[in-house]
Design an enzyme around this catalytic site. Sequence first.
Site, PDB file in Angstrom:
ATOM      1  CG  HIS A  37      38.311  35.813  43.530  1.00  0.00           C
ATOM      2  ND1 HIS A  37      38.947  35.660  42.336  1.00  0.00           N
ATOM      3  CD2 HIS A  37      39.024  36.432  44.401  1.00  0.00           C
ATOM      4  CE1 HIS A  37      40.240  36.362  42.362  1.00  0.00           C
ATOM      5  NE2 HIS A  37      40.093  36.716  43.743  1.00  0.00           N
ATOM      6  N   GLY A 147      39.753  33.998  51.803  1.00  0.00           N
ATOM      7  CA  GLY A 147      40.313  33.005  51.524  1.00  0.00           C
ATOM      8  C   GLY A 147      41.535  32.556  52.508  1.00  0.00           C
TER       9      GLY A 147
HETATM   10  P1  AMP Z   1      42.626  38.641  45.746  1.00  0.00           P
HETATM   11  O1  AMP Z   1      41.404  38.962  44.630  1.00  0.00           O
HETATM   12  O2  AMP Z   1      43.417  37.905  45.381  1.00  0.00           O
HETATM   13  O3  AMP Z   1      42.704  40.117  46.335  1.00  0.00           O
HETATM   14  O4  AMP Z   1      41.734  37.885  46.651  1.00  0.00           O
HETATM   15  C1  AMP Z   1      40.219  37.944  47.295  1.00  0.00           C
HETATM   16  C2  AMP Z   1      39.954  36.915  48.101  1.00  0.00           C
HETATM   17  O5  AMP Z   1      39.952  35.635  47.653  1.00  0.00           O
HETATM   18  C3  AMP Z   1      41.192  36.930  49.314  1.00  0.00           C
HETATM   19  O6  AMP Z   1      40.497  36.542  50.299  1.00  0.00           O
HETATM   20  C4  AMP Z   1      41.817  35.801  48.891  1.00  0.00           C
HETATM   21  O7  AMP Z   1      42.403  34.827  49.775  1.00  0.00           O
HETATM   22  C5  AMP Z   1      40.660  34.692  48.129  1.00  0.00           C
HETATM   23  N1  AMP Z   1      41.310  33.620  47.410  1.00  0.00           N
HETATM   24  C6  AMP Z   1      42.202  34.000  46.173  1.00  0.00           C
HETATM   25  N2  AMP Z   1      42.421  32.702  45.829  1.00  0.00           N
HETATM   26  C7  AMP Z   1      41.689  31.647  46.452  1.00  0.00           C
HETATM   27  C8  AMP Z   1      41.667  30.460  46.243  1.00  0.00           C
HETATM   28  N3  AMP Z   1      42.457  29.739  45.355  1.00  0.00           N
HETATM   29  N4  AMP Z   1      40.900  29.553  47.125  1.00  0.00           N
HETATM   30  C9  AMP Z   1      40.123  30.246  47.940  1.00  0.00           C
HETATM   31  N5  AMP Z   1      40.242  31.676  48.216  1.00  0.00           N
HETATM   32  C10 AMP Z   1      40.956  32.555  47.475  1.00  0.00           C
END
Ligand code: AMP
Length: 290
Positions: A37, A147
Amino acid sequence: METIHTVEWMKQVARQARAEGRILGLVPTMGALHEGHLSLVRAAQQQCSPVVVSIFVNPKQFGPQEDLEKYPRQMEADRARLEELKVDYLFAPVAAEVYPPGFRTHVEVEGWSGQLEGRSRPGHFRGVTTVVLKLLEITQPRFAHFGRKDAQQARIVRQMAADLNLDAEIVVCPIVREPDGVAMSSRNAYLKPDERRAATALHRALDAARREIAAGERDAARLVAVMRQVLGAEPLASPDYVEIVDAESFEPVLRLRKSCLVLMAVHVGGTRLLDNMLIEERDGEFLVSL
Ligand code: AMP
């Protein structure tokens, strides 16, 4: 950093920033923030000021049997990490603020919802696109950062932004991994120590495919077989899907082509993990980004 809990105040702050000619960036998250994040936040800060990070565990993207109740919530720790990065605004609405009584409008990008993540999680992407559209409408950012960890989600959001003529440019950032290759994820917190070790199988499978590609393999079915063999050797891992698709159309491919994604979802113990790698052809060479 200012923490904002209401839609009206968030709209007002964003409106003011735009009126001042500033370039607003949005990073939507569900919290339990990790380096993945934070990499999105840093990328947003390179391009935008102010940066708004939203934290909202969106009930509409969880199926009835899924982990909405136990999804990790750690608002104070998250706030501290964002303060440290000097984020301008944290938008953290409660569910009733986002979905007040009587709410009945949803958006859906047709065609891909029954595929890959959509097949395993019916209604998931409808929940994602609905909340992302609302966040984009509330903040009206110039850029919104996502991401590649959730590659299908990023593709669907980009399609929605194009189809609905949204002003926001969707920026897709690389996957941030732990030192042993495991893609960072809030759900990694569910893994018991032996499962955490088994979770390396996803990255090992992708890496095995990467080596095959470097050795000249171009056949999708053979690459999938190599990955399934690595996953099959890990007793705690049980693949949901392993597929190679065109990165634009998300159609399965028979042979590697200009831009493809290798996508997998794997159950490790009771936790479902995602990983992927991007393959791009340039001047006859296949470049792999894990
Ligand atoms: P989430 O909180 O899981 O909904 O993720 C929020 C954002 O962070 C989304 O756009 C995900 O794709 C991105 N994200 C989550 N994990 C990673 C990671 N390991 N590397 C890069 N982006 C990430």
